[in-house]
Motif scaffolding. Structure first.
Motif, short mmCIF file in Angstrom:
data_model
loop_
_atom_site.label_atom_id
_atom_site.label_comp_id
_atom_site.label_asym_id
_atom_site.label_seq_id
_atom_site.Cartn_x
_atom_site.Cartn_y
_atom_site.Cartn_z
N PRO A 264 0.81 -1.23 0.00
CA PRO A 264 0.00 0.00 0.00
C PRO A 264 0.84 1.27 0.00
CG PRO A 264 -0.95 -1.61 1.49
CD PRO A 264 0.39 -2.16 1.06
N GLU A 265 1.84 1.32 0.88
CA GLU A 265 2.70 2.51 0.96
C GLU A 265 3.47 2.73 -0.34
OE1 GLU A 265 6.46 4.23 3.62
OE2 GLU A 265 5.59 2.26 4.05
N ARG A 268 1.11 3.91 -3.23
CA ARG A 268 0.76 5.33 -3.14
C ARG A 268 1.91 6.21 -3.60
NH1 ARG A 268 -1.00 3.53 2.08
NH2 ARG A 268 -3.26 3.17 2.14
N ALA A 295 -5.64 -7.26 5.67
CA ALA A 295 -5.69 -5.80 5.81
C ALA A 295 -5.04 -5.12 4.61
CB ALA A 295 -4.98 -5.39 7.10
N VAL A 296 -3.95 -5.69 4.11
CA VAL A 296 -3.28 -5.13 2.93
C VAL A 296 -4.19 -5.25 1.71
CG1 VAL A 296 -1.39 -5.49 1.29
CG2 VAL A 296 -0.93 -5.45 3.75
N ALA A 298 -7.40 -5.22 1.64
CA ALA A 298 -8.45 -4.21 1.77
C ALA A 298 -7.93 -2.83 1.37
CB ALA A 298 -8.99 -4.19 3.20
N GLN A 299 -6.72 -2.50 1.80
CA GLN A 299 -6.14 -1.20 1.45
C GLN A 299 -5.90 -1.09 -0.05
OE1 GLN A 299 -2.88 0.33 4.08
NE2 GLN A 299 -3.21 -1.60 5.20
N LEU A 300 -5.44 -2.17 -0.66
CA LEU A 300 -5.18 -2.13 -2.10
C LEU A 300 -6.48 -1.95 -2.89
CD1 LEU A 300 -2.49 -4.96 -2.45
CD2 LEU A 300 -2.13 -2.49 -2.61
N ARG A 301 -7.56 -2.59 -2.43
CA ARG A 301 -8.84 -2.42 -3.12
C ARG A 301 -9.33 -0.98 -3.04
NH1 ARG A 301 -9.88 -7.68 -0.87
NH2 ARG A 301 -10.87 -6.73 0.96
N ILE A 302 -9.10 -0.34 -1.91
CA ILE A 302 -9.49 1.07 -1.75
C ILE A 302 -8.69 1.95 -2.70
CG2 ILE A 302 -9.42 3.03 -0.16
CD1 ILE A 302 -10.03 1.05 2.11
N ILE A 303 -7.37 1.71 -2.77
CA ILE A 303 -6.52 2.50 -3.67
C ILE A 303 -6.94 2.31 -5.11
CG2 ILE A 303 -4.15 2.85 -4.50
CD1 ILE A 303 -3.18 1.91 -1.75
#
Length: 432
Positions: A264-265, A268, A295-296, A298-303
């Motif tokens: 994720p980091e 971005r 959790a990762v 989920a973050q990737l789907r949001i991005i």
């Protein structure tokens, strides 16, 4: 049975999921069925948990699948179990190997003896990705089953792809691993028809040092090859600031040591500096219930919902689709853990080289993957300050052009002889 007909058996307790290099070996043999006219049968002894899934995904007829083992093959990988624990593990796996020999050879004893008298055919048993615990278990099984050692009739090909506790500079980094491998290899070496192979250049040096004879350790070809290694590529240069580019961040099983948790980091950061018409590609498959992995995801789907340039492929993909995606890359970023991969290999770099993927590889550290990429003549970019995203940003700011570097294989530091061994025909090697 006619002369020079082979029977192949693969003893692979680690085959328990439809992804990774163990599954790649199965798929490679399945896809080469039409080329295996000199092979009478391929019996695949895998983990029993894969009984239903393997028959569905790999086909029930070829290879002949035998869900057999219940040992957790990688149970003690990167761990330090007690002596009692590891002895119990070795004893259990040894019994499974012994029973596998009985199934493979015991039911065909008359046929085996007839073949021995007529010198017709051979049974070859392949053992992928063996570590010292597995090697000791195999030694104990063979010691109890003399029929597994018929010279000229049965041949054992033992493949090793993990570091035995020695750095590329020659220093011992794990005396436990080093002593374990020494004990196991010296024991197996006493048997006839035992052949040792390592997965890469550095491992050959390590295991040769252990045995004391470099002639006894070969390099085994990688499972997926031959591919279209000699495919021609265009010489046309591409201005990445005008045309955009495809950047690969991740391919394969979701693992922390391969940098999945940092995606994720990194994603971005890269999306802030790449052109609007570029694509950042992440492909992964997961068989884990790890909360951090979820959790990762989920973050990737949001991005991905917020930025169309991020392309997610959250599942295993067929080889032809994977190869097509890799060939289209202009940049790939290796974000692997520097400590975990300082001496650890990765089949992904072989895949990039074998496919003649023409892209710039960015590295945050100079571990095994970086050294191997140089041996294979790949285009590398080492980030001295450890920030891959900053290097990619500078790459774009400087207006670099990416092109199809048809002369990439002519680098002075490419190890041509080694590269030819790595990318030779695996099935042909199997029956040599």
């Amino acid at each position: 049975m006619s002369k020079n007909i082979f029977r192949i058996a693969v003893f692979d307790p680690a085959l328990h999921a439809s992804s990774g290099h163990h599954f790649a070996l199965l798929q490679s043999l399945k896809e080469r069925e039409a080329d295996l006219t000199h092979i009478d049968d391929v019996k695949y002894f895998c983990h029993e948990n894969m009984r239903d899934r393997l028959e569905k995904e790999a086909g029930a007829h070829f290879p002949t699948l035998t869900p057999f083992f219940n040992t957790d093959f990688y149970r003690y990988n990167c761990q330090r179990p007690s002596l009692i624990e590891v002895n119990s593990y070795i004893a259990h796996l040894s019994r499974e190997y012994l029973n596998a020999f009985k199934v493979l050879l015991g039911s065909n004893a008359a046929e085996q003896k007839e073949r021995e008298r007529g010198s017709e055919g051979k049974t070859i048993v392949l053992y992928p990705a063996m570590q010292w615990e597995h090697l000791l278990a195999l030694y104990l099984a063979i010691a109890q089953y003399p029929d597994a050692l018929r010279p000229g009739v049965i041949s054992h090909k033992i493949c090793m792809m993990y570091n035995p506790g020695r750095s590329h500079t020659g220093s011992i980094i794990s005396s436990r691993e080093w002593v374990g491998y020494r004990l196991a290899l010296r024991a197996l070496e006493s048997f006839p028809a035992i052949n040792f192979y390592a997965s890469d250049y550095e491992l050959v040096e390590h295991f040769s040092c252990l045995i004391g004879d470099s002639r006894k350790i070969g390099v085994h070809p990688q499972y997926l090859f031959p591919l279209n290694v000699g495919a021609s590529v265009s010489d046309k240069k591409i201005d990445i600031n005008q045309s955009g580019c495809k950047i690969g961040l991740y391919f394969g099983d979701a693992k922390a040591d391969k940098g999945f948790l940092r995606l994720p980091e990194l994603t971005r950061e890269l999306l802030e500096c790449v052109p609007e018409n570029s694509e950042v590609i992440i492909q992964y498959s997961t068989h884990s219930t790890c909360g951090r992995i979820a959790a990762v995801e989920a973050q990737l789907r949001i991005i991905a919902k917020r930025d169309f340039r991020l392309k997610l492929y959250p599942s295993h993909i067929p080889n032809d689709q994977l190869f097509s995606m890799l060939r289209a890359l202009d940049i790939f970023v290796f974000n692997y853990c520097s400590k975990a991969y300082a001496e650890k290999s990765s089949g992904f770099v072989w895949l990039l080289s074998g496919l003649a993927v023409d892209c710039t590889l960015f590295f945050a550290h100079d571990g095994w993957i970086y050294r191997e990429a140089q041996r294979l003549g790949l285009q590398t970019h080492f980030t001295k300050n450890g920030s891959v995203s900053s290097s990619v940003k500078v790459f774009f700011i400087n207006g670099r052009t990416l092109g199809r570097r048809s002369k990439i294989s002519l680098r002075a530091d490419v190890n041509t002889a080694y590269k030819e061994l790595v990318f030779s025909d695996f099935v042909r090697w199997l029956t040599e």
